[in-house]
Design an enzyme around this catalytic site. Structure first.
Site, mmCIF file in Angstrom:
data_model
loop_
_atom_site.group_PDB
_atom_site.id
_atom_site.type_symbol
_atom_site.label_atom_id
_atom_site.label_comp_id
_atom_site.label_asym_id
_atom_site.label_seq_id
_atom_site.Cartn_x
_atom_site.Cartn_y
_atom_site.Cartn_z
ATOM 1 N N HIS A 29 -7.668 -5.737 0.852
ATOM 2 C CA HIS A 29 -6.613 -5.410 0.619
ATOM 3 C C HIS A 29 -5.394 -5.593 1.962
ATOM 4 O O HIS A 29 -4.411 -4.634 3.048
ATOM 5 C CB HIS A 29 -6.533 -3.426 1.568
ATOM 6 N N ASP A 82 -9.850 -5.806 -3.810
ATOM 7 C CA ASP A 82 -9.107 -4.516 -2.583
ATOM 8 C C ASP A 82 -9.911 -3.181 -2.675
ATOM 9 O O ASP A 82 -10.515 -2.866 -3.725
ATOM 10 C CB ASP A 82 -7.779 -4.309 -3.216
ATOM 11 N N SER A 126 0.833 -1.375 -0.044
ATOM 12 C CA SER A 126 -0.122 0.186 0.100
ATOM 13 C C SER A 126 0.403 1.148 -0.147
ATOM 14 O O SER A 126 1.882 1.846 -0.578
ATOM 15 C CB SER A 126 -1.162 -0.085 1.203
#
Lengths: 287, 735
Positions: free
Chosen positions: A265, A231, A154
């Site tokens: 995620h 995600d 991320s």
């Protein structure tokens, strides 16, 4: 630089340790986790740096990703700094606005060297990750300073990509899980950059992977990116991998981008594919 | 200090116990201790915020209410998870985010690190007797709680955990739990401090166990290796054993036939000589007999005359005078003839000289093995005393069935009782018969003997050799019109021809192909022989095999009519023109829908690596498929094939990895020009690589219950080239 060991646990024949030290760049105490594989007892090993995402500390990665077995087998030293340093809270660092949002301030350093007040004294994660931390590691642990790679998740994926693209030849390989590929165009990035770097957008581009690729002059990089298809942040337009892929195709930078059906995620997603990533790095670090 | 904090937060004492019950994770109790301070920090924050909010006198009733809810939520959440990454919890969005925003930054007290330190000391050397009585956390009691918690939460039979109910200190006094390296014995912890082990090096028992286990594992590994080596050696010995037997057989046969020849020649000579002696004897006897006869006649005449004279003496005077005169004449004549009293034949025989020169010659030629496909040595013997001037050997090929065509008959005339017949057809049965001839005419013919000529050597099909690092598959043409009994494959290593007196042989092969095990990274020269009742043929022309990488060729029998395969079997071309589809036979060895061709990979498990050179703008599929994949379908469209597919359209490269019509979603930014393919039967994987960049593209996990073959398909005109015999590059070994 004095290192203080906070913890040590044996894992897959190696040692998972956590250390603390006073950081010059960040002007506070910093923690980082380091995994020493069994091979490190007898010789120098290559180093692999992990950069965590928004709100994470060094604990998330070492507790949840399940990377130890793979790192042990391939003989890699894995370093994970605390991305949400408590030190962001000390030292008169009662910065207004720091804790107002979870995606800006504490835990959301975005791996830049901030130029704006009041952030510029402490929020210098880019320099910490690319300069201070490696020097510290090289001096205190059995690592080979010439063999270094970087990866992350991320915001950390964004960090890994920009560190590699801004320092051609420094890292042997780079990979990312659900990275923020084009911060200049996504809400997170806009918020962070305007706060840390001010309103001059040209300064933002220097920390944007998609832009950096367009002018990347350097040696061959082999980039592996995994992205969960389910995600939420992908669907919210925060990650923008298509832009990055298009730029890489244009500039002929080798990327393998895998869109993984059903994954989100979370660290469950990371744990599923971490072995592939470690093997990707081992291929270049152990060559 | 803990007491202080305890007083500060009413929640403090109770919440830890809650945490015990809800924590269902795998951490040791020591780790759990570590996590508490942070959670407590957060908890502290919650309460602090509460107080702060109250002190701020926030008139915002709504905020307070929210806060209360949030606090409850947080208690719940923190009770359930030790999850600090709020990114995970975005699904419960509002609560954590706004929750945090309400908190003023909290000053971390110095004592927290200190407390952490103490906790760590606890977790580290749990064996040490110190600090067990440590107050605040009451670790002994704490640990006890934890263990009970384990019992409850894991729902196991309490018997298993009986021992944990006993407080920690007593446990440690009874069990040995550290290891003294100096004495190499396990000892109890306190012994380290008090007994003779005071000065000795001590490590925790677990470590000692680990290192002992490691040692054992290493040795086990060595033993396993040795077992494999010895087994291989035993197999090799067996092969050599068979070869020795075979060679012995050949030598034995050869010696026997030559020895027999010599014996027969000697017997012959004996006969001849005896015969000659016999004749001599006859001559002499006849001569003597003749003499005897004439002697007898002489005697008779004499006696007759005597009798006449005696009679005469008894006659009258007148008659006596007449006869006496006649007798006197007769006597006179008789006595004049000479009587031959010489013996015509001497009783002695001459000394016989024995001529063994041709036997010597035979003995000298004993080393040649008359094993050719076109000649045969025939021997015979005579069973009577008859005189023989010459022998006539006739032969012709044996008729199997049709009595129609009469095979030509050949004849050879010899004086000896053996003959080498040449110019025969290999691998054929011939019948031989002999007639003896003398002045009187020919004898009746002997019984017919059947001999088989050795076969011609086979011809190895060098273009169809397939190999990998561990084996080679050779096939050949028989080289004979009629079937032979079996084939023998012989191989030598090419590197050291002088040193290689060792030729390995594989015997008794029933068909015209064979898979032979080889060592990796070497070169071999291979010969084949055919074998029948008449013996082995000469060696075939050799073929060379290199055990580096895998070799295979594209199989023309499988290729789609629009594809042309090059002479060397490595390039497939699809031309612009579409040749009209030929009438194909119903047997579906050819691809009909997918313009594809299959390669012939050696059917040996292990791993195989090859590379394919393609054009960037080419639409292609490369991969593997089972031999019985349906040729009417596209590669990758069924569960019997796996492939990487590239299509180039609108200046965009699209890559798919197809199996059973499904593909993962993968983007590749640099199109590969050379694709490396690794087929690993052992790990059931098929991997694709960009060779020039050493980049891994994708790996299939595939169940390979049978053997698969490489497949290549061209979806547009163009060509692709296969590269073989490449050793696996290092980057591929990681997969």
């Amino acid at each position: 630089m004095a290192l203080k060991q906070i913890s040590s646990n044996k894992c897959f024949g190696g040692l998972q340790k956590v250390f603390e030290h006073d950081s010059v760049e960040l002007n506070c105490k910093m923690k980082f986790a380091v995994y020493l594989p069994p091979k490190a007892e007898t010789g120098k090993c290559p180093a692999l740096y992990w950069l965590s995402g928004l709100t994470c500390t060094e604990q998330n990665f070492i507790s949840k990703s399940g990377y130890h077995q793979s790192a042990s087998e391939h003989g890699l030293v894995v370093i994970a700094p605390d991305t949400s340093p408590h030190c962001f809270l000390i030292g008169g660092c009662n910065i207004k606005g720091e804790d107002e949002s979870w995606d800006f301030g504490t835990g959301a350093g975005f791996y830049v060297d901030a130029t704006e007040d009041p952030w510029k004294t402490n929020y210098r994660m880019y320099s910490y990750v690319t300069e201070e931390l490696p020097q510290l590691i090289n001096a205190n642990f059995p690592v080979d300073p010439q063999r270094m790679s970087i990866f992350g998740h991320s915001m950390g994926g964004h960090g890994a990509l920009i560190c590699a693209l801004k320092n051609p030849g420094k890292y042997k390989s780079v990979s990312a899980f659900a990275p923020i590929c084009n911060p200049v165009l996504c809400p997170w990035g806009k918020k962070a950059f305007s706060g840390y770097l001010g309103t001059d957008q040209s300064k933002w581009k220097a920390y944007d992977a998609t832009h950096l690729v367009k002018s990347y002059p350097g040696s061959q990089l082999d980039i592996l990116i995994d992205q969960g298809k389910d995600d939420q942040f992908l669907l919210d337009g925060q990650l923008l991998p298509d832009n990055f892929i298009a730029a890489c195709t244009e500039k002929k930078i080798p990327v393998v981008f895998r869109l993984q059906e059903g994954y989100d995620h979370s660290y469950y997603f990371i744990a599923t594919f971490i072995t592939d990533h470690i093997r990707h790095h081992a291929k270049y670090l152990n060559a | 200090m803990e007491e202080e904090s305890g007083e500060e937060l009413g929640l403090d004492r109770s919440t830890p116990k809650d945490f015990h019950f809800y924590h269902m994770d795998l951490y040791d109790s020591e780790d759990r201790l570590h996590l508490f301070p942070e959670e407590n920090t957060r908890m502290r924050k919650v309460v602090q915020a509460e107080m702060a909010n109250e002190s701020r006198g926030a008139g915002d009733g709504k905020a307070q209410r929210d806060l209360q809810e949030e606090v409850d939520e947080l208690v719940h959440l923190y009770g359930l998870e030790d999850d600090h990454e709020l990114g995970d919890e975005f699904v419960d969005e509002n609560i954590p985010r706004t929750g945090v925003s309400e908190y003023p930054p909290y000053m971390m007290k110095r004592r927290d690190p200190a407390r952490e330190q103490r906790d760590w000391r606890l977790s580290g050397e749990a064996a040490e007797a110190e600090d067990l009585g440590f107050g605040g956390w009451g670790s002994a009691g704490q640990c006890q709680d934890l263990r009970e918690a384990y019992r409850y939460t894991h729902g196991r039979a309490s018997e298993e955990y009986e021992c944990y109910v006993i407080p920690e200190e007593e446990d440690e006094e009874e069990a040995a739990d550290v290891f003294c390296v100096t004495c190499k014995t396990p000892i109890r912890a306190f012994q380290k401090v008090f007994d003779e082990h005071k000065e000795h090096e001590v490590i925790p028992l677990n470590e000692a166990l680990e290192s002992a286990k490691d040692e054992i594992h290493k040795n086990m590994y060595k033993l396993e290796k040795q077992i494999i080596e010895m087994e291989n050696f035993a197999n090799h010995l067996e092969e050599v054993f068979i070869t020795v037997e075979e060679n012995f057989g050949k030598q034995e046969q050869n010696f026997e036939s030559h020895y027999n020849e010599i014996l027969e020649t000697l017997a012959q000579k004996y006969e001849e000589k005896i015969q000659a002696l016999g004749e001599k004897k006859k001559e002499k006897l006849e001569a003597l007999y003749g003499q005897l006869v004439s002697c007898g006649e002489n005697l008779d005449t004499c006696k007759e005359l005597m009798e006449t004279i005696e009679e005469m003496c008894h006659e009258e005077k007148v008659d006596f005078i007449k006869d006496a005169v006649a007798m006197a004449d007769r006597l006179g004549k008789f006595l004049k003839t000479k009587t031959d009293v010489e013996i015509s034949a001497q009783p002695e025989f001459e000394d016989q000289t024995l001529d063994f020169s041709d036997v010597e010659q035979l003995m000298g030629s004993i080393n040649t093995i008359p094993a050719t496909g076109s000649s045969v040595r025939v021997c015979w013997s005579l069973y009577s005393d008859d005189t023989v001037e010459s022998y006539q050997l006739s032969y012709r090929p044996v008729q199997d069935s049709s009595p129609g065509t009469d095979q030509a008959e050949f004849t050879v005339t010899v004086k000896e009782t053996y003959c080498s017949v040449t110019n025969l057809v290999p691998n054929t049965q011939y019948e031989f018969w002999v007639t003896a001839h003398n002045r009187a005419g020919p004898s009746p013919s002997s019984e017919r003997a059947v001999y088989m000529t050795a076969p011609s050597p086979p011809i190895i099909k060098t273009k169809e050799i397939r190999s990998c690092e561990e084996a080679v598959l050779i096939c050949w043409e028989s080289g004979n019109l009629n079937p032979v009994d079996s084939y023998t494959v012989e191989l030598t290593q090419a590197e050291s021809p002088e040193a290689s007196g060792v030729t390995e042989s594989v015997v008794g092969i029933p068909t015209c192909e064979s898979v032979v095990q080889l060592q990796p990274g070497r070169s071999y020269i291979i010969y084949v022989r055919a074998l029948n009742m008449g013996g082995p043929s000469v060696r075939s022309e050799p073929a060379t095999v290199h055990t580096i990488g895998s070799y295979f060729r594209l199989n023309k029998d499988t290729c789609h009519p629009w594809l042309t395969i090059s002479e060397d079997g490595l390039t497939a071309v699809r031309s612009e023109r579409r040749t009209p589809a030929r009438e194909l036979s119903p047997s579906d060895t050819h691809f009909t829908r997918c313009v594809a061709v299959m390669g012939n990979l050696i059917p040996v498990r292990g791993h195989h690596y090859w590379e394919v050179e393609v054009d960037e703008h080419l639409d292609y599929r490369v991969g593997v498929a089972f031999a019985d994949v349906r040729k009417q379908e596209d590669l990758g469209a069924n569960c019997l094939s796996w492939c990487m597919r590239h299509t180039f359209a609108s200046s965009r490269h699209k890559y798919e990895f197809l199996h059973n019509r499904t593909t993962p979603d993968i983007r590749i930014t640099v199109p590969p020009k050379k694709i490396g393919i690794l087929l690993d039967y052992e790990h059931s994987k098929l991997s694709f690589f960009n060779v020039d960049l050493s980049q891994h593209l994708y790996t299939f996990s595939c169940q390979l219950h049978e053997f698969v073959h490489p497949c290549f398909s061209l979806e547009k005109p163009g060509c692709l080239k296969v590269h073989n015999g490449i050793s696996m590059p290092k980057h591929v070994t990681f997969y």
